[in-house]
Motif scaffolding. Structure first.
Motif, PDB file in Angstrom:
ATOM      1  N   ALA A   1       1.887 -37.462  68.072  1.00  0.00           N
ATOM      2  CA  ALA A   1       2.408 -38.283  69.172  1.00  0.00           C
ATOM      3  C   ALA A   1       1.496 -39.479  69.429  1.00  0.00           C
ATOM      4  O   ALA A   1       1.972 -40.591  69.650  1.00  0.00           O
ATOM      5  N   LEU A   2       0.183 -39.278  69.369  1.00  0.00           N
ATOM      6  CA  LEU A   2      -0.757 -40.377  69.574  1.00  0.00           C
ATOM      7  C   LEU A   2      -0.611 -41.416  68.467  1.00  0.00           C
ATOM      8  O   LEU A   2      -0.582 -42.620  68.738  1.00  0.00           O
TER       9      LEU A   2
ATOM     10  N   ASP B   1       2.055 -42.059  66.749  1.00  0.00           N
ATOM     11  CA  ASP B   1       3.317 -42.778  67.004  1.00  0.00           C
ATOM     12  C   ASP B   1       3.150 -43.802  68.121  1.00  0.00           C
ATOM     13  O   ASP B   1       3.642 -44.928  68.025  1.00  0.00           O
ATOM     14  N   GLU B   2       2.469 -43.412  69.198  1.00  0.00           N
ATOM     15  CA  GLU B   2       2.254 -44.343  70.311  1.00  0.00           C
ATOM     16  C   GLU B   2       1.424 -45.547  69.861  1.00  0.00           C
ATOM     17  O   GLU B   2       1.700 -46.676  70.253  1.00  0.00           O
ATOM     18  N   LEU B   3       0.414 -45.303  69.049  1.00  0.00           N
ATOM     19  CA  LEU B   3      -0.417 -46.406  68.562  1.00  0.00           C
ATOM     20  C   LEU B   3       0.401 -47.375  67.714  1.00  0.00           C
ATOM     21  O   LEU B   3       0.204 -48.587  67.775  1.00  0.00           O
ATOM     22  N   LYS B   4       1.332 -46.849  66.929  1.00  0.00           N
ATOM     23  CA  LYS B   4       2.194 -47.718  66.119  1.00  0.00           C
ATOM     24  C   LYS B   4       3.100 -48.575  66.999  1.00  0.00           C
ATOM     25  O   LYS B   4       3.406 -49.716  66.662  1.00  0.00           O
ATOM     26  N   ASP B   5       3.552 -48.002  68.126  1.00  0.00           N
ATOM     27  CA  ASP B   5       4.478 -48.703  69.026  1.00  0.00           C
ATOM     28  C   ASP B   5       3.775 -49.629  70.015  1.00  0.00           C
ATOM     29  O   ASP B   5       4.420 -50.434  70.669  1.00  0.00           O
ATOM     30  N   PHE B   6       2.466 -49.496  70.147  1.00  0.00           N
ATOM     31  CA  PHE B   6       1.719 -50.265  71.138  1.00  0.00           C
ATOM     32  C   PHE B   6       1.419 -51.652  70.582  1.00  0.00           C
ATOM     33  O   PHE B   6       0.827 -51.798  69.521  1.00  0.00           O
TER      34      PHE B   6
ATOM     35  N   ILE C   1      -8.573 -39.808  64.784  1.00  0.00           N
ATOM     36  CA  ILE C   1      -7.720 -38.793  65.399  1.00  0.00           C
ATOM     37  C   ILE C   1      -7.821 -37.525  64.568  1.00  0.00           C
ATOM     38  O   ILE C   1      -7.506 -37.525  63.373  1.00  0.00           O
ATOM     39  N   ALA C   2      -8.254 -36.457  65.192  1.00  0.00           N
ATOM     40  CA  ALA C   2      -8.364 -35.180  64.492  1.00  0.00           C
ATOM     41  C   ALA C   2      -6.970 -34.678  64.144  1.00  0.00           C
ATOM     42  O   ALA C   2      -6.088 -34.605  65.007  1.00  0.00           O
ATOM     43  N   ALA C   3      -6.764 -34.344  62.887  1.00  0.00           N
ATOM     44  CA  ALA C   3      -5.450 -33.876  62.436  1.00  0.00           C
ATOM     45  C   ALA C   3      -5.003 -32.635  63.193  1.00  0.00           C
ATOM     46  O   ALA C   3      -3.809 -32.427  63.414  1.00  0.00           O
ATOM     47  N   ALA C   4      -5.950 -31.810  63.607  1.00  0.00           N
ATOM     48  CA  ALA C   4      -5.610 -30.559  64.286  1.00  0.00           C
ATOM     49  C   ALA C   4      -5.374 -30.721  65.786  1.00  0.00           C
ATOM     50  O   ALA C   4      -4.994 -29.766  66.463  1.00  0.00           O
ATOM     51  N   ALA C   5      -5.582 -31.925  66.318  1.00  0.00           N
ATOM     52  CA  ALA C   5      -5.370 -32.140  67.751  1.00  0.00           C
ATOM     53  C   ALA C   5      -3.907 -31.889  68.100  1.00  0.00           C
ATOM     54  O   ALA C   5      -3.005 -32.249  67.339  1.00  0.00           O
ATOM     55  N   ASN C   6      -3.685 -31.290  69.262  1.00  0.00           N
ATOM     56  CA  ASN C   6      -2.326 -30.926  69.673  1.00  0.00           C
ATOM     57  C   ASN C   6      -1.350 -32.089  69.636  1.00  0.00           C
ATOM     58  O   ASN C   6      -0.222 -31.940  69.205  1.00  0.00           O
ATOM     59  N   ASP C   7      -1.767 -33.242  70.093  1.00  0.00           N
ATOM     60  CA  ASP C   7      -0.874 -34.396  70.198  1.00  0.00           C
ATOM     61  C   ASP C   7      -1.200 -35.490  69.183  1.00  0.00           C
ATOM     62  O   ASP C   7      -0.898 -36.659  69.404  1.00  0.00           O
ATOM     63  N   ALA C   8      -1.791 -35.114  68.054  1.00  0.00           N
ATOM     64  CA  ALA C   8      -2.197 -36.105  67.057  1.00  0.00           C
ATOM     65  C   ALA C   8      -1.013 -36.943  66.578  1.00  0.00           C
ATOM     66  O   ALA C   8      -1.098 -38.171  66.512  1.00  0.00           O
TER      67      ALA C   8
END
Length: 130
Positions: free
Chosen positions: A76-77, A79-84, A67-74
């Protein structure tokens, strides 16, 4: 962003003039149960959620997907991966989902895109111009 806003954004992106005159290839993906992806029509696929997530996990664990640190939703992504989570029922059925009250939209978007790029139809492996 609300669903109607998301859809309008997609419509706007698809309507943009393309840099090299190519038309985008739109493919319908339906997330299903099962063990293998199947084609339904010229540009429609049924892809098991387990296949999408296994592919995502494999590429993440190997270091091929980062995941690129500069990505807009990095954030949020991440966090979602942790919750998935993967859950196996007493009957032995595997389910994949975010914890109650959490989202998994970004996880599934990345999983679908990764499947298209690595295992999907060969015409979809061309660079996407959006």
């Amino acid at each position: 962003m609300s669903y109607p806003q998301q859809m309008q954004r997609v419509v706007n992106l698809i309507a943009r003039p393309l840099l090299d005159g190519l038309k985008p290839i739109l493919v319908r993906i339906t997330i299903t149960a099962g063990t293998e992806a199947t084609q339904h029509g010229a540009k429609s696929w049924h892809v098991p959620k387990g296949l999408l997530i296994s592919n995502l996990e494999a590429h993440s664990h190997s270091g091929e997907l980062r995941i690129a640190a500069a990505a807009n939703d990095a954030a949020a992504l991440k966090d979602e991966l942790k919750d998935f989570k993967r859950k196996i029922s007493e009957a032995g059925r595997t389910t994949y989902a975010a914890r109650v009250g959490a989202h998994d939209d970004l996880v599934l978007s990345v999983a679908i895109t990764l499947w298209m790029a690595t295992q999907g139809p060969t015409f979809a492996r061309e660079p996407l111009l959006i």
